[in-house]
Scaffold this active site. Structure first.
Site, PDB file in Angstrom:
ATOM      1  N   GLU A  54       1.164  -1.365   0.158  1.00 21.28           N
ATOM      2  CA  GLU A  54      -0.182   0.577  -0.135  1.00 21.28           C
ATOM      3  C   GLU A  54       0.841   1.146   0.218  1.00 21.28           C
ATOM      4  OE1 GLU A  54      -3.565   2.259   3.210  1.00 21.28           O
ATOM      5  OE2 GLU A  54      -2.877   0.265   3.500  1.00 21.28           O
ATOM      6  N   GLU A 151     -11.966   3.030   5.039  1.00 21.03           N
ATOM      7  CA  GLU A 151     -11.343   2.978   5.930  1.00 21.03           C
ATOM      8  C   GLU A 151     -11.258   4.319   6.434  1.00 21.03           C
ATOM      9  OE1 GLU A 151      -6.751   1.385   6.919  1.00 21.03           O
ATOM     10  OE2 GLU A 151      -6.342   2.653   5.516  1.00 21.03           O
TER      11      GLU A 151
END
Length: 171
Positions: A54, A151
């Protein structure tokens, strides 16, 4: 990570690059990251688990080593393992590079997971500048088949923070 993933039934694991120490040799950091990804990609593949990495913005986390899509794709190429994918966080990439729809489309084959939060504030969709209705329709148009994870920090309460789902026919 493999033991936990197997117990939990996870099919992928995220490897974060971490923060580059001040004064560190960035070439050495990259080489170490590549070696670690190569090792993890192989071990996870043997266990039937995909590896994703990520990219994180450097405004929220200064000096985060992996911070844009082109850098991630370059590292992915150097790792050279078919079991390494991208986890594309819309919030982080809006800050670092913008042009979300085109970037996602151009890198779709490498993206195995997408996360979201709006910008600014990292709150739920509809609280900031990102046009999530367009992006969700775009993901469908280009054939994205993976998960879209949330998120974000609810702007008010958790229950109210999930209200955006109704306007996107997600529930």
């Amino acid at each position: 990570a493999i033991a936990y993933a197997k117990v939990l039934g996870n099919t992928q694991v995220n490897c974060l690059a971490g923060i580059a120490p001040r004064g560190a040799d960035l070439g050495q950091l990259e080489m170490t990251f590549i070696e670690n990804l190569r090792y993890a990609a192989q071990k996870l593949e043997e266990a039937g688990i995909r590896l994703v990495m990520e990219m994180i913005n450097t405004r929220d986390i200064p000096r985060f080593f992996l911070n844009n899509t082109s850098q991630a794709q370059e590292i992915r190429g150097k790792v050279g393992h078919a079991n390494l994918f991208l986890q594309y966080d819309i919030y982080h990439m809006q800050i670092m590079e913008g042009d979300l729809a085109r970037t996602i489309e151009n890198n779709l084959a490498a993206i195995n997971h997408i996360q979201l939060a709006d910008n600014p504030g990292r709150n739920e969709p509809g609280t900031g500048e990102i046009n999530y209705r367009f992006l969700f329709e775009h993901l469908d148009r280009i054939g994205y088949q993976g998960w879209v994870g949330c998120e974000y920090k609810p702007a008010t309460s958790t229950a109210e923070g999930l209200g955006w789902l109704k306007s996107h026919n997600a529930i």
